[in-house]
Design a protein around this motif. Sequence first.
Motif, PDB file in Angstrom:
ATOM      1  N   ILE A  50       4.738 100.641  27.710  1.00 41.80           N
ATOM      2  CA  ILE A  50       3.639 100.246  28.604  1.00 41.80           C
ATOM      3  C   ILE A  50       3.433 101.306  29.681  1.00 41.80           C
ATOM      4  CG2 ILE A  50       2.958  98.559  30.363  1.00 41.80           C
ATOM      5  CD1 ILE A  50       4.274  96.410  28.674  1.00 41.80           C
ATOM      6  N   ARG A  51       4.515 101.903  30.163  1.00 41.58           N
ATOM      7  CA  ARG A  51       4.406 102.919  31.215  1.00 41.58           C
ATOM      8  C   ARG A  51       3.718 104.189  30.721  1.00 41.58           C
ATOM      9  NH1 ARG A  51       9.921 101.164  32.161  1.00 41.58           N
ATOM     10  NH2 ARG A  51       9.962  99.774  33.975  1.00 41.58           N
TER      11      ARG A  51
ATOM     12  N   PRO B 261       9.610  89.927  25.253  1.00 42.75           N
ATOM     13  CA  PRO B 261       8.822  89.392  26.382  1.00 42.75           C
ATOM     14  C   PRO B 261       8.457  87.918  26.208  1.00 42.75           C
ATOM     15  CG  PRO B 261       8.009  91.550  25.747  1.00 42.75           C
ATOM     16  CD  PRO B 261       8.999  91.150  24.698  1.00 42.75           C
TER      17      PRO B 261
ATOM     18  N   MET C 174       8.613  97.779  28.044  1.00 40.59           N
ATOM     19  CA  MET C 174       8.144  98.382  29.291  1.00 40.59           C
ATOM     20  C   MET C 174       8.050  99.912  29.206  1.00 40.59           C
ATOM     21  SD  MET C 174       7.080  96.265  31.439  1.00 40.59           S
ATOM     22  CE  MET C 174       6.901  97.448  32.770  1.00 40.59           C
TER      23      MET C 174
ATOM     24  N   GLU D  94       6.988  93.204  35.307  1.00 37.01           N
ATOM     25  CA  GLU D  94       7.061  93.208  33.850  1.00 37.01           C
ATOM     26  C   GLU D  94       5.737  92.699  33.276  1.00 37.01           C
ATOM     27  OE1 GLU D  94      11.588  92.536  32.595  1.00 37.01           O
ATOM     28  OE2 GLU D  94      10.741  90.818  33.675  1.00 37.01           O
ATOM     29  N   TYR D  95       4.849  93.630  32.979  1.00 36.57           N
ATOM     30  CA  TYR D  95       3.521  93.254  32.519  1.00 36.57           C
ATOM     31  C   TYR D  95       3.559  92.591  31.144  1.00 36.57           C
ATOM     32  CZ  TYR D  95       1.996  96.243  36.344  1.00 36.57           C
ATOM     33  OH  TYR D  95       1.804  96.802  37.597  1.00 36.57           O
ATOM     34  N   ASN D  96       4.490  92.984  30.320  1.00 33.23           N
ATOM     35  CA  ASN D  96       4.584  92.363  28.985  1.00 33.23           C
ATOM     36  C   ASN D  96       4.994  90.899  29.090  1.00 33.23           C
ATOM     37  OD1 ASN D  96       7.127  93.033  29.919  1.00 33.23           O
ATOM     38  ND2 ASN D  96       7.792  94.057  28.044  1.00 33.23           N
TER      39      ASN D  96
ATOM     40  N   THR E 251      -0.138  94.123  24.799  1.00 33.17           N
ATOM     41  CA  THR E 251       0.817  94.366  25.888  1.00 33.17           C
ATOM     42  C   THR E 251       2.033  93.467  25.769  1.00 33.17           C
ATOM     43  OG1 THR E 251      -1.030  94.975  27.345  1.00 33.17           O
ATOM     44  CG2 THR E 251       1.067  94.456  28.399  1.00 33.17           C
TER      45      THR E 251
END
Length: 296
Positions: free
Chosen positions: A52-53, A68, A49, A259-261, A44
């Motif tokens: 990731i989505r 990231p 992003m 922002e998960y990354n 990840t």
Amino acid sequence: MARASEISGPRPARALSRNSILLYGTLFVLSIYYLLPLYVMIMTSLKGMPEIRMGNIFSPPMEITFEPWIKAWSKACTGINCDGLSRGFGNSIQILLPALLMSIGIASINGYVLTYWRFKGSEVFFTLLLIGAFIPYQAMIYPIVILLREVGLMGDRAGLTLVHTIFGMPILTLLFRNYFAALPEEIFKAARIDGAGFWQIYFQIILPTALPIFVVAIILQVTGIWNDFLFGVVYTKPASYPMTVQLNNIVNSHQGVKEYNVNMAATLITALFPLLIYLVSGKFFVRSITAGAVKG
């Protein structure tokens, strides 16, 4: 020469016996269970992003990006500051190094004294010291706040360093005392007969034999101090927050897009330092823990 039919003894174990298959199969499943979250975090953190989505968290990145990681280190907002984890890393190092040196240094001397230079009431002192290792940290938060406020260290890195030093000494003293008690006492007696004093014996005889237990103490303290969140958020202020507090501020921020990354990259960056310490010196860990537990 004995014939084959006359040879006795247990048969050699088969390479793939039922027990070995069960053992290695269980270890494999457990390894997957513990390593899968780490794999997801790494994958990840290397994705953008938009990818990731798409929702497939287990797939490797179609296009690797280190943005990231760069943002987590130097651009992510951790409250009023938007300089990433770099500020927290510097704070954590400035807290860790003095706390590590003081706690291990004092604990090693405590263990040395309680083993070879016992004084009247030493067992009572040792018992009281051990009691401190089992008092819940949460029960001591408010008294320590008052103490640090009275000495002018509340909200300062020096105050947090002092807290980590004090809380690390009981268990470290126990480790050092047990390790030194397992050493041959004749070495100490021979040194005393030759006229060696307190510090001469400590530096020239005890320390050279104590490298494994020092490695254990370093691993325990680095892990405990670096990963601490509770003391960091209570006893420091935003300018001196350690890395874990800033990580919490990044991950739990409710402003803008999640922002998960960046969150995964920040988590991995925070965990790298203690992980590297353990990988470099971990081969001493189990050996030294065993050596320090054979005698109480």
